[in-house]
Design a protein around this motif. Structure first.
Motif, mmCIF file in Angstrom:
data_model
loop_
_atom_site.group_PDB
_atom_site.id
_atom_site.type_symbol
_atom_site.label_atom_id
_atom_site.label_comp_id
_atom_site.label_asym_id
_atom_site.label_seq_id
_atom_site.Cartn_x
_atom_site.Cartn_y
_atom_site.Cartn_z
ATOM 1 N N THR A 66 0.866 -1.244 0.274
ATOM 2 C CA THR A 66 -0.009 -0.007 0.035
ATOM 3 C C THR A 66 0.857 1.236 0.114
ATOM 4 O O THR A 66 0.480 2.292 -0.462
ATOM 5 C CB THR A 66 -0.845 -0.041 0.914
ATOM 6 N N ALA A 67 2.028 1.448 0.652
ATOM 7 C CA ALA A 67 3.056 2.329 0.814
ATOM 8 C C ALA A 67 3.318 2.642 -0.788
ATOM 9 O O ALA A 67 3.569 3.947 -1.111
ATOM 10 C CB ALA A 67 4.040 2.080 1.451
ATOM 11 N N ASN A 68 3.532 1.645 -1.636
ATOM 12 C CA ASN A 68 4.088 1.912 -2.942
ATOM 13 C C ASN A 68 2.989 2.299 -3.959
ATOM 14 O O ASN A 68 3.361 3.013 -4.820
ATOM 15 C CB ASN A 68 4.751 0.552 -3.445
ATOM 16 N N THR A 69 1.649 2.004 -3.421
ATOM 17 C CA THR A 69 0.696 2.367 -4.770
ATOM 18 C C THR A 69 0.734 3.696 -5.168
ATOM 19 O O THR A 69 0.533 3.753 -6.309
ATOM 20 C CB THR A 69 -0.691 1.795 -4.114
ATOM 21 N N ASP A 70 0.797 4.622 -4.375
ATOM 22 C CA ASP A 70 0.674 6.211 -4.689
ATOM 23 C C ASP A 70 1.917 6.345 -5.335
ATOM 24 O O ASP A 70 1.747 7.117 -6.392
ATOM 25 C CB ASP A 70 0.518 7.054 -3.472
ATOM 26 N N LEU A 71 3.049 6.156 -4.929
ATOM 27 C CA LEU A 71 4.140 6.412 -5.398
ATOM 28 C C LEU A 71 4.415 5.972 -6.923
ATOM 29 O O LEU A 71 4.718 6.734 -7.919
ATOM 30 C CB LEU A 71 5.500 5.801 -4.515
ATOM 31 N N VAL A 72 3.976 4.614 -7.388
ATOM 32 C CA VAL A 72 3.979 4.240 -8.568
ATOM 33 C C VAL A 72 2.930 4.574 -9.378
ATOM 34 O O VAL A 72 3.412 5.270 -10.483
ATOM 35 C CB VAL A 72 3.660 2.589 -8.349
ATOM 36 N N LEU A 90 17.947 -4.663 -1.250
ATOM 37 C CA LEU A 90 17.736 -4.001 -2.692
ATOM 38 C C LEU A 90 16.319 -3.510 -3.107
ATOM 39 O O LEU A 90 15.476 -4.420 -2.903
ATOM 40 C CB LEU A 90 18.551 -4.875 -3.540
ATOM 41 N N SER A 91 16.068 -2.377 -3.681
ATOM 42 C CA SER A 91 14.973 -1.957 -4.102
ATOM 43 C C SER A 91 15.016 -1.649 -5.729
ATOM 44 O O SER A 91 15.925 -0.942 -6.209
ATOM 45 C CB SER A 91 14.237 -0.698 -3.478
ATOM 46 N N THR A 92 14.300 -2.001 -6.498
ATOM 47 C CA THR A 92 14.376 -1.770 -7.833
ATOM 48 C C THR A 92 13.166 -1.106 -8.505
ATOM 49 O O THR A 92 12.105 -1.405 -8.048
ATOM 50 C CB THR A 92 14.600 -3.004 -8.925
ATOM 51 N N LEU A 93 13.504 0.119 -9.286
ATOM 52 C CA LEU A 93 12.249 0.588 -9.987
ATOM 53 C C LEU A 93 12.351 0.307 -11.371
ATOM 54 O O LEU A 93 13.462 0.442 -11.965
ATOM 55 C CB LEU A 93 12.580 2.082 -9.843
ATOM 56 N N GLN A 94 11.074 -0.245 -12.019
ATOM 57 C CA GLN A 94 11.370 -0.681 -13.292
ATOM 58 C C GLN A 94 10.155 0.094 -14.257
ATOM 59 O O GLN A 94 9.251 0.021 -13.976
ATOM 60 C CB GLN A 94 11.389 -2.292 -13.440
ATOM 61 N N ILE A 95 10.726 0.784 -15.288
ATOM 62 C CA ILE A 95 9.764 1.621 -16.004
ATOM 63 C C ILE A 95 9.962 1.072 -17.543
ATOM 64 O O ILE A 95 10.968 1.058 -18.088
ATOM 65 C CB ILE A 95 9.992 2.876 -16.045
ATOM 66 N N VAL A 147 2.409 1.834 -20.788
ATOM 67 C CA VAL A 147 3.501 2.150 -19.541
ATOM 68 C C VAL A 147 3.310 1.215 -18.672
ATOM 69 O O VAL A 147 2.348 1.167 -18.156
ATOM 70 C CB VAL A 147 3.724 3.510 -19.151
ATOM 71 N N ASP A 148 4.559 0.386 -18.104
ATOM 72 C CA ASP A 148 4.596 -0.421 -16.893
ATOM 73 C C ASP A 148 5.433 0.046 -15.939
ATOM 74 O O ASP A 148 6.527 0.475 -16.116
ATOM 75 C CB ASP A 148 4.716 -1.818 -17.235
ATOM 76 N N VAL A 149 4.924 0.491 -14.825
ATOM 77 C CA VAL A 149 5.835 0.889 -13.851
ATOM 78 C C VAL A 149 5.735 -0.295 -12.548
ATOM 79 O O VAL A 149 4.762 -0.696 -12.218
ATOM 80 C CB VAL A 149 5.459 2.203 -13.248
#
Lengths: 80, 271
Positions: free
Chosen positions: A31-37, A69-74, A59-61
């Motif tokens: 839930t913490a990530n939902t808004d950020l994404v 490790l945290s990864t952000l994939q766009i 677009v896929d985020v």
């Protein structure tokens, strides 16, 4: 038999506690990530769309978090 | 300026309305002016629990839509003159609540009452979000049971994200109110212990309300437990919780029922 039952009964609250800890750790990060994404998605899309026509569903985020490790994939699919 | 307290939980049936009524009456007993707003539009129950169901003329929706003035819709408790109720509508649905209307009503009430208590509906939909919107303080009612703890965790997340305080970068002060606690079942290992719940949710305890038949008796009679039976175990638990809301620092205990005969001889007000 009675002793086994007694031992098993002692554990139900502990089982509940452990299940909750695992479940909530998972749900909180999600839930913490939902808004950020959602924000990243719309802002990245807006930036790219200034130069290249892209569709919003192209677009896929994704964000993944592990302990170290945290990864952000766009992924942006650009029309040929 | 009064303080706005939301009594919320996510899960239904955990004791939100009972707690809102009991805390409201306890705060009023301590000499403060209190109003409790029922946000459960369509399924109102606070009027029943407080024994005011036959005195409802206007409700929150009427006030928001301008069909009634706020003082016309407020119902004063017959037993405790500093306690008021603003009922929800039984016939409308929750879409009749507007953000602006709720803000206006809360602002007006805050100006005249010491405590504005918002009794939230269950769930995480619009009604629950509107109930928590203007809160300074939240009492999260949780039963020692996994689904209730999970839903409370969700509500804590919403309090940190969707409230006016959160939008201003501030925080709603969150308290945990554990209700329906059965000490004997917890010590036999069949019920989550208080420490487990506090550790999992990591918010401070406001109180522990023991499971008790007195709560059902009070709601049968239409009287908050803190008025109907203040000396009962849950009655005393709510009184200490109310003191903590007022900033008193008192140790958390789990009250037990006193000897009944002894209680009656002392003039316990059990009806």
């Amino acid at each position: 038999m009675n002793i086994f039952r007694l031992l098993r009964r002692r554990h139900t609250a502990q089982v509940a506690h452990d299940r909750l800890r695992i479940l909530l750790a998972h749900e909180r990060s999600r839930t913490a990530n939902t808004d950020l994404v959602a924000i990243l998605r719309s802002e990245v899309l807006a930036a790219v769309a200034k130069y290249i026509p892209v569709a919003i569903d192209q677009v896929d985020v994704n964000m993944d978090r592990s302990e170290t490790l945290s990864t952000l994939q766009i992924d942006i699919h650009i029309p040929v | 300026m009064g303080q706005v307290l939301v009594v919320t939980s996510g899960k239904g049936g955990v004791g939100k309305t009972t707690s809102a009524a009991a805390l409201g009456a306890a705060l009023a007993e301590s000499g403060q002016n209190v109003v409790i707003i029922d946000f459960d539009v369509g399924l109102r129950n606070l009027d029943l629990v407080m024994g005011a169901e036959r005195r409802v003329v206007f409700d929150l929706i009427n006030v928001i839509q301008g069909q009634a003035k706020l003082p016309q819709a407020l119902i004063r408790d017959k037993r405790q003159e500093r306690l008021y109720l603003l009922p929800a509508s039984q016939t409308r649905d929750k879409d009749a609540l507007t953000e602006r209307g709720v803000a206006r009503v809360i602002d007006d009430l805050r100006a005249t009452f010491d405590w504005v208590i918002c009794d939230s509906p269950a769930g995480i939909e619009r009604g629950a979000i509107l109930a928590m919107q203007h809160a300074d303080i939240a009492a999260i009612v949780t039963n020692p049971e996994i689904s209730s703890v999970r839903d409370s965790d969700r509500i804590i997340g919403l309090l940190d994200a969707k409230t006016e305080k959160a939008k201003k970068g501030q925080q709603v002060v969150k308290h945990l109110l554990v209700a329906r606690y059965d000490e004997s079942r917890a010590s036999s290992g069949d019920m989550l212990q208080i420490e487990d719940i506090v550790e999992i949710l990591s918010i401070p305890l406001l109180g522990i309300i023991p499971e008790s038949e007195q709560v059902l008796r009070a709601s049968n009679l239409g009287s908050p437990i803190t008025i109907c039976n203040p000396e009962s175990a849950p009655g005393r638990a709510y009184f200490s919780a109310a003191k903590r809301l007022n900033g008193e620092v008192i140790p958390i205990t789990i009250p037990r029922e006193r000897n009944r005969l002894f209680g009656r001889l002392l003039g316990g007000r059990a009806a």
